[in-house]
Scaffold this motif. Structure first.
Motif, PDB file in Angstrom:
ATOM      1  N   TYR A  24       4.425  -4.368   4.798  1.00  0.00           N
ATOM      2  CA  TYR A  24       4.903  -4.461   2.889  1.00  0.00           C
ATOM      3  C   TYR A  24       3.748  -4.940   2.163  1.00  0.00           C
ATOM      4  O   TYR A  24       3.861  -6.263   2.419  1.00  0.00           O
ATOM      5  CB  TYR A  24       6.015  -5.405   3.640  1.00  0.00           C
ATOM      6  N   LYS A  25       3.906  -4.768   1.565  1.00  0.00           N
ATOM      7  CA  LYS A  25       2.803  -4.684   0.131  1.00  0.00           C
ATOM      8  C   LYS A  25       3.092  -5.211  -0.507  1.00  0.00           C
ATOM      9  O   LYS A  25       4.484  -3.773  -0.855  1.00  0.00           O
ATOM     10  CB  LYS A  25       1.648  -3.344   0.367  1.00  0.00           C
ATOM     11  N   ASP A  26       3.183  -5.655  -1.640  1.00  0.00           N
ATOM     12  CA  ASP A  26       3.462  -6.038  -3.060  1.00  0.00           C
ATOM     13  C   ASP A  26       2.915  -4.534  -3.835  1.00  0.00           C
ATOM     14  O   ASP A  26       1.912  -3.697  -3.594  1.00  0.00           O
ATOM     15  CB  ASP A  26       3.151  -7.214  -3.594  1.00  0.00           C
ATOM     16  N   LYS A  27       2.859  -4.516  -5.574  1.00  0.00           N
ATOM     17  CA  LYS A  27       2.862  -4.402  -5.839  1.00  0.00           C
ATOM     18  C   LYS A  27       1.329  -3.917  -6.813  1.00  0.00           C
ATOM     19  O   LYS A  27       0.358  -2.811  -7.239  1.00  0.00           O
ATOM     20  CB  LYS A  27       3.685  -4.212  -7.458  1.00  0.00           C
ATOM     21  N   ALA A  28       0.482  -4.860  -6.803  1.00  0.00           N
ATOM     22  CA  ALA A  28      -1.010  -4.333  -5.783  1.00  0.00           C
ATOM     23  C   ALA A  28      -1.893  -4.159  -4.883  1.00  0.00           C
ATOM     24  O   ALA A  28      -2.939  -4.425  -4.637  1.00  0.00           O
ATOM     25  CB  ALA A  28      -1.550  -6.155  -6.328  1.00  0.00           C
ATOM     26  N   GLY A  29      -0.993  -3.766  -4.211  1.00  0.00           N
ATOM     27  CA  GLY A  29      -0.958  -3.238  -3.031  1.00  0.00           C
ATOM     28  C   GLY A  29      -1.684  -4.290  -1.912  1.00  0.00           C
ATOM     29  O   GLY A  29      -2.052  -4.211  -0.526  1.00  0.00           O
ATOM     30  N   LYS A  30      -1.656  -5.409  -2.257  1.00  0.00           N
ATOM     31  CA  LYS A  30      -1.502  -6.854  -1.171  1.00  0.00           C
ATOM     32  C   LYS A  30      -0.942  -6.849   0.248  1.00  0.00           C
ATOM     33  O   LYS A  30       0.063  -7.175  -0.669  1.00  0.00           O
ATOM     34  CB  LYS A  30      -1.719  -7.961  -2.096  1.00  0.00           C
ATOM     35  N   PRO A  31      -1.261  -6.867   1.563  1.00  0.00           N
ATOM     36  CA  PRO A  31      -0.060  -6.793   2.509  1.00  0.00           C
ATOM     37  C   PRO A  31       0.533  -8.675   2.431  1.00  0.00           C
ATOM     38  O   PRO A  31       0.234  -9.304   1.959  1.00  0.00           O
ATOM     39  CB  PRO A  31      -0.699  -6.653   3.701  1.00  0.00           C
ATOM     40  N   VAL A  32       2.254  -8.732   3.286  1.00  0.00           N
ATOM     41  CA  VAL A  32       2.137  -9.708   3.981  1.00  0.00           C
ATOM     42  C   VAL A  32       0.779 -10.428   4.284  1.00  0.00           C
ATOM     43  O   VAL A  32       0.190  -9.946   5.360  1.00  0.00           O
ATOM     44  CB  VAL A  32       3.003  -9.561   4.211  1.00  0.00           C
ATOM     45  N   SER A  33       0.735 -11.913   4.602  1.00  0.00           N
ATOM     46  CA  SER A  33      -0.017 -12.482   4.774  1.00  0.00           C
ATOM     47  C   SER A  33      -0.132 -12.805   6.445  1.00  0.00           C
ATOM     48  O   SER A  33       0.935 -12.654   6.522  1.00  0.00           O
ATOM     49  CB  SER A  33      -0.161 -13.923   4.323  1.00  0.00           C
ATOM     50  N   GLY A  34      -1.228 -11.785   7.061  1.00  0.00           N
ATOM     51  CA  GLY A  34      -1.813 -11.389   8.146  1.00  0.00           C
ATOM     52  C   GLY A  34      -1.370 -12.526   9.208  1.00  0.00           C
ATOM     53  O   GLY A  34      -0.588 -12.434  10.842  1.00  0.00           O
ATOM     54  N   ARG A  35      -1.851 -14.144   8.882  1.00  0.00           N
ATOM     55  CA  ARG A  35      -1.884 -15.738   9.757  1.00  0.00           C
ATOM     56  C   ARG A  35      -0.678 -16.498   9.326  1.00  0.00           C
ATOM     57  O   ARG A  35      -0.258 -16.432   8.104  1.00  0.00           O
ATOM     58  CB  ARG A  35      -3.102 -15.864   9.970  1.00  0.00           C
ATOM     59  N   VAL A  36      -0.077 -16.897  10.108  1.00  0.00           N
ATOM     60  CA  VAL A  36       0.972 -17.971   9.751  1.00  0.00           C
ATOM     61  C   VAL A  36       0.632 -19.121  10.464  1.00  0.00           C
ATOM     62  O   VAL A  36       0.147 -18.916  12.306  1.00  0.00           O
ATOM     63  CB  VAL A  36       2.201 -17.285  10.472  1.00  0.00           C
ATOM     64  N   ARG A  37       0.926 -19.924   9.769  1.00  0.00           N
ATOM     65  CA  ARG A  37       0.696 -21.665  10.530  1.00  0.00           C
ATOM     66  C   ARG A  37       1.083 -22.773  10.551  1.00  0.00           C
ATOM     67  O   ARG A  37       1.868 -22.827   8.838  1.00  0.00           O
ATOM     68  CB  ARG A  37      -1.012 -21.826  10.568  1.00  0.00           C
TER      69      ARG A  37
END
Length: 323
Positions: free
Chosen positions: A105-118
């Motif tokens: 899932y990527k935004d309009k700039a092509g950046k994906p959802v953050s891969g780490r959750v803490r």
């Protein structure tokens, strides 16, 4: 944004509607085999051009433990978050493998959802300062107060998660809803995401902790054995659902199908699916612990085992389940 899930045997096609959270009850575990629902869905999640929780680094979770949570109940939830984005040393399939599907899932700039959750910070409110019968707007006000008093920082890539104990009643919880995520403007700093998940162990296990509990109305059957306790495993399934929706559709302009006020999101698009071969009333093929007989599909930190719902896979265009 809240979620309503019709995962009941009375709704065999399990259409997820509007404002409530899955994984709510979808029926009972049945031993007979039928064709898999993993490939039969025609759901498509469209991107609506808005921001995602895609800031480099991590999605920061700010936990409010509202009410009495014994340490043995808090530990599996902390371990679930510790398992996200870090698969080192874990058996497969790992919780991090589940989260990796979200990275498509990527935004309009092509950046994906953050891969780490803490978990960045947490606050315990054992005295229930709002009382034990809470309206949803009170949760928003509570979270805002946490920021105003600098208990929590302002974080536009965070999720402020309000967790309630088993004896706390929250508006609409257990009334077709197992939790929700929403957003609000914290002027003048910007907008943040907040959410609620409650312990369904005594209030509505059949609705919000299936397949570890039997719905009040439905065909006969036996619940699965839970690895961490019915209420806590119900909370973890629902936290996973909320987190996936909040990350991919934080401000109602991300990935969803249907009306923005009544959306299908990353997990609610895959109701009742936990493993391969799932169909209405059967969660799919899961791993069963030989000693405890507990059913699960993911390994996590500190030896914990979890049952996580399927995620809509943007690459495969199907519901992707573990195990």
């Amino acid at each position: 944004m809240a979620y309503m899930s019709m995962r009941s045997p009375l709704f065999p096609f399990a259409i997820v509607i509007a404002l409530a959270l899955a994984p709510c009850s979808y029926g009972l575990n049945q031993p007979t085999r039928q064709s898999s629902s993993l490939a039969s869905t025609s759901t498509t999640l469209n991107y609506h051009g808005g921001p995602l929780l895609s800031t480099p680094g991590s999605i920061n979770i700010y936990l409010v433990w509202y009410g009495t949570f014994p340490p043995q109940e808090m530990a599996p939830i902390h371990d679930f978050f510790a398992s996200l984005g870090s698969s080192g040393g874990q058996q497969k399939p790992a919780v991090a493998t589940w989260w990796s599907t979200i990275l498509a899932y990527k935004d309009k700039a092509g950046k994906p959802v953050s891969g780490r959750v803490r978990v960045a910070a947490f606050h315990e409110d054992k005295t229930c300062s709002l009382g034990k019968n809470i309206k949803r707007p009170q949760i928003a006000n509570y979270v805002k107060k946490m920021m105003d008093t600098q208990v929590f920082p302002f974080d536009s890539n965070g999720v402020y998660l309000f967790l309630t104990a088993k004896d706390v009643v929250v508006e609409r919880f257990c009334s077709g809803s197992c939790g929700f995520h929403e957003n609000m403007v914290v002027s003048p700093r910007g907008r943040v995401v907040y959410a609620h998940v409650g312990d369904p162990g005594t209030q509505c296990p059949g609705l919000c902790a299936w397949p570890y509990a039997i719905p009040a109305y439905g065909p006969p059957g036996n619940p699965l054995v839970s690895p961490n306790g019915v209420g806590i495993d119900g909370m973890i399934m629902n936290i996973a659902t909320i987190l996936a929706g909040a990350a991919t559709n934080p401000f109602k302009t991300g990935y969803f199908q249907g009306n923005a006020l009544a959306p299908l999101e990353a997990v609610t698009a895959c109701p009742g699916i936990f493993g391969p071969g799932a169909y209405p009333g059967y969660p799919g093929e899961l791993i069963v612990d030989k000693l405890t007989k507990a059913s699960y599909n993911a390994y996590g930190a500190n030896g914990k085992k979890f049952l996580l719902p399927a995620i809509w896979d943007l690459k495969g265009l199907n519901c992707k389940a573990l195990a």
